[in-house]
Design a protein around this motif. Sequence first.
Motif, PDB file in Angstrom:
ATOM      1  N   ASP A  48       0.862  -1.158   0.220  1.00 54.49           N
ATOM      2  CA  ASP A  48      -0.121   0.017   0.056  1.00 54.49           C
ATOM      3  C   ASP A  48       1.000   1.282   0.003  1.00 54.49           C
ATOM      4  O   ASP A  48       0.883   2.204   0.620  1.00 54.49           O
ATOM      5  CB  ASP A  48      -1.034  -0.138   1.201  1.00 54.49           C
ATOM      6  N   ILE A  49       1.803   1.328  -0.961  1.00 52.03           N
ATOM      7  CA  ILE A  49       2.563   2.405  -1.153  1.00 52.03           C
ATOM      8  C   ILE A  49       2.019   3.873  -1.236  1.00 52.03           C
ATOM      9  O   ILE A  49       2.587   4.779  -0.662  1.00 52.03           O
ATOM     10  CB  ILE A  49       3.608   2.203  -2.331  1.00 52.03           C
ATOM     11  N   TYR A  50       0.868   3.929  -1.551  1.00 47.70           N
ATOM     12  CA  TYR A  50       0.222   5.167  -1.777  1.00 47.70           C
ATOM     13  C   TYR A  50      -0.261   5.923  -0.404  1.00 47.70           C
ATOM     14  O   TYR A  50      -0.410   6.790  -0.087  1.00 47.70           O
ATOM     15  CB  TYR A  50      -1.048   5.277  -2.515  1.00 47.70           C
ATOM     16  N   SER A  51      -0.322   4.938   0.508  1.00 50.33           N
ATOM     17  CA  SER A  51      -0.711   5.271   1.953  1.00 50.33           C
ATOM     18  C   SER A  51       0.574   5.291   2.935  1.00 50.33           C
ATOM     19  O   SER A  51       0.605   5.733   4.118  1.00 50.33           O
ATOM     20  CB  SER A  51      -1.659   4.286   2.784  1.00 50.33           C
ATOM     21  N   ALA A  52       1.726   5.069   2.344  1.00 45.80           N
ATOM     22  CA  ALA A  52       3.034   5.166   3.146  1.00 45.80           C
ATOM     23  C   ALA A  52       3.483   6.589   3.585  1.00 45.80           C
ATOM     24  O   ALA A  52       3.220   7.613   2.882  1.00 45.80           O
ATOM     25  CB  ALA A  52       4.049   4.366   2.392  1.00 45.80           C
ATOM     26  N   ILE A  53       4.303   6.556   4.423  1.00 42.14           N
ATOM     27  CA  ILE A  53       4.972   7.642   4.890  1.00 42.14           C
ATOM     28  C   ILE A  53       6.204   8.050   3.923  1.00 42.14           C
ATOM     29  O   ILE A  53       7.154   7.391   4.405  1.00 42.14           O
ATOM     30  CB  ILE A  53       5.185   7.855   6.284  1.00 42.14           C
ATOM     31  N   GLN A 225      11.011  13.297   7.425  1.00 40.33           N
ATOM     32  CA  GLN A 225       9.708  13.048   6.553  1.00 40.33           C
ATOM     33  C   GLN A 225       9.788  14.166   5.571  1.00 40.33           C
ATOM     34  O   GLN A 225      10.250  15.339   5.647  1.00 40.33           O
ATOM     35  CB  GLN A 225       8.252  13.429   7.526  1.00 40.33           C
ATOM     36  N   VAL A 226       9.448  13.598   4.291  1.00 34.70           N
ATOM     37  CA  VAL A 226       9.453  14.463   3.049  1.00 34.70           C
ATOM     38  C   VAL A 226       7.775  15.006   2.729  1.00 34.70           C
ATOM     39  O   VAL A 226       7.344  14.062   2.837  1.00 34.70           O
ATOM     40  CB  VAL A 226       9.818  13.581   1.806  1.00 34.70           C
ATOM     41  N   ILE A 252      14.493   8.442  -1.520  1.00 37.10           N
ATOM     42  CA  ILE A 252      13.244   8.420  -0.477  1.00 37.10           C
ATOM     43  C   ILE A 252      13.150   6.917  -0.132  1.00 37.10           C
ATOM     44  O   ILE A 252      13.235   6.005  -0.793  1.00 37.10           O
ATOM     45  CB  ILE A 252      12.071   8.951  -1.379  1.00 37.10           C
ATOM     46  N   VAL A 253      12.571   6.817   1.361  1.00 30.68           N
ATOM     47  CA  VAL A 253      12.342   5.675   1.772  1.00 30.68           C
ATOM     48  C   VAL A 253      10.618   5.970   2.199  1.00 30.68           C
ATOM     49  O   VAL A 253      10.487   6.580   2.984  1.00 30.68           O
ATOM     50  CB  VAL A 253      12.967   5.159   2.967  1.00 30.68           C
ATOM     51  N   TRP A 254       9.860   4.836   1.938  1.00 30.53           N
ATOM     52  CA  TRP A 254       8.355   4.884   2.218  1.00 30.53           C
ATOM     53  C   TRP A 254       8.484   3.839   3.173  1.00 30.53           C
ATOM     54  O   TRP A 254       8.595   2.689   3.133  1.00 30.53           O
ATOM     55  CB  TRP A 254       7.724   4.562   0.934  1.00 30.53           C
ATOM     56  N   HIS A 255       7.573   4.434   4.303  1.00 35.12           N
ATOM     57  CA  HIS A 255       7.596   3.493   5.599  1.00 35.12           C
ATOM     58  C   HIS A 255       6.012   3.015   5.472  1.00 35.12           C
ATOM     59  O   HIS A 255       5.232   3.959   5.800  1.00 35.12           O
ATOM     60  CB  HIS A 255       7.633   4.239   6.911  1.00 35.12           C
ATOM     61  N   ILE A 262      10.220   0.671   1.393  1.00 34.68           N
ATOM     62  CA  ILE A 262      10.306   0.712  -0.121  1.00 34.68           C
ATOM     63  C   ILE A 262      11.238   2.047  -0.415  1.00 34.68           C
ATOM     64  O   ILE A 262      10.988   2.968   0.144  1.00 34.68           O
ATOM     65  CB  ILE A 262       8.973   0.764  -0.721  1.00 34.68           C
ATOM     66  N   LYS A 263      12.124   1.915  -1.338  1.00 30.16           N
ATOM     67  CA  LYS A 263      12.877   2.942  -1.711  1.00 30.16           C
ATOM     68  C   LYS A 263      12.954   3.352  -3.026  1.00 30.16           C
ATOM     69  O   LYS A 263      12.547   2.627  -4.044  1.00 30.16           O
ATOM     70  CB  LYS A 263      14.296   2.771  -1.147  1.00 30.16           C
ATOM     71  N   VAL A 264      13.451   4.595  -3.326  1.00 31.49           N
ATOM     72  CA  VAL A 264      14.022   4.882  -4.756  1.00 31.49           C
ATOM     73  C   VAL A 264      15.366   5.862  -4.369  1.00 31.49           C
ATOM     74  O   VAL A 264      15.348   6.546  -3.591  1.00 31.49           O
ATOM     75  CB  VAL A 264      13.146   5.659  -5.457  1.00 31.49           C
ATOM     76  N   HIS A 265      16.253   5.141  -5.029  1.00 35.45           N
ATOM     77  CA  HIS A 265      17.620   6.256  -5.205  1.00 35.45           C
ATOM     78  C   HIS A 265      17.721   7.170  -6.281  1.00 35.45           C
ATOM     79  O   HIS A 265      17.027   6.647  -7.367  1.00 35.45           O
ATOM     80  CB  HIS A 265      18.808   5.099  -4.910  1.00 35.45           C
TER      81      HIS A 265
END
Length: 349
Positions: A48-53, A225-226, A252-255, A262-265
């Motif tokens: 549920d990446i769309y609700s992640a922090i 937090q972003v 970015i790291v999504w919690h 989950i990340k993106v570099h």
Amino acid sequence: MKRLGSVQRKMPCVFVTEVKEEPSAKREHQPFKVLATETISHKALDADIYSAIPTEKVDGTCCYVTTYKDQPYLWARLDRKPNKQAEKRFKNFLHSKENPKEFFWNVEEDFKPAPECWIPAKEIEQINGNPVPDENGHIPGWVPVEKNNKQYCWHSSVVNYEFEIALVLKHHPDDSGLLEISAVPLSDLLEQTLELIGTNINGNPYGLGSKKHPLHLLIPHGAFQVRNLPSLKHNDLLSWFEGCKEGKIEGIVWHCSDGCLIKVHRHHLGLCWPIPDTYMNSKPVIINMNLNKCDSAFDRNLEVNDQKEPLSVKRFLLRLMSSANGLLKAYDLVDRGRCSAAGPLWDLL
């Protein structure tokens, strides 16, 4: 200090990735790049990446705080890796066009011995009491940071086990636009993972300290937090990293709500790192050492043998940041009250 996810294993990319036969900008001598496609991965969707922090990915080395010798201790990341014979078999498996679905490891024989105090990372799958290697053939784990271990001397510089404190960088509790360096009880950090950054870590992308006055700090994972992140689309994220002040970060790291990370570099998007003028460097910093919060142990008399005159603020702060022990000795010079100084950290030091 709000707790988010704990980094106990390699984080997957938010996008499906592909390998391109071009020299890597991330790793020297690596003849290929791992780049993100425009497709969001199934792992990200399942979490549920769309609700992640979303939080800033900080460039340092991963650490962990847990109990050792009946007290809170800082642990350094140490992955168990296969021996030469097993590594050769594993590489042949990866490059084989007719490889089977699964590679079979003999953990007891295929891996280099680990220190006696080594423990596997928490989220590692285990079979018959043995940890299962990840997709890279490594077994993530931890070793305690002992004071006299030269291999982890920079880890040691941010903790003091006598007083059970750590030197931590985080947002100021009353102002999210302000960073704060403070001495935090290790007990407050139990079971958290943190990133160690500083002069002698990963090429020092944030320009902290100097050879004469090295500076190292711990940042709890998820601390930054972003805000105002664009939609979760490849081109929108690319534009954000390239064009926004807040986008001058490593990644970015999504919690996610299920604990998944989950990340993106920047490298996933074909962008460079490190870069000049990072977002972290742009923020003002307050150095706040209120050691009266940290147990009656600070009531002891602390001797300073080489101090003959009061320190200037700048010299005091340099000494304060040089190590946890130096922090305590220098602090005694101002009567163990409250010391704070504000401004860009890079100007102060």
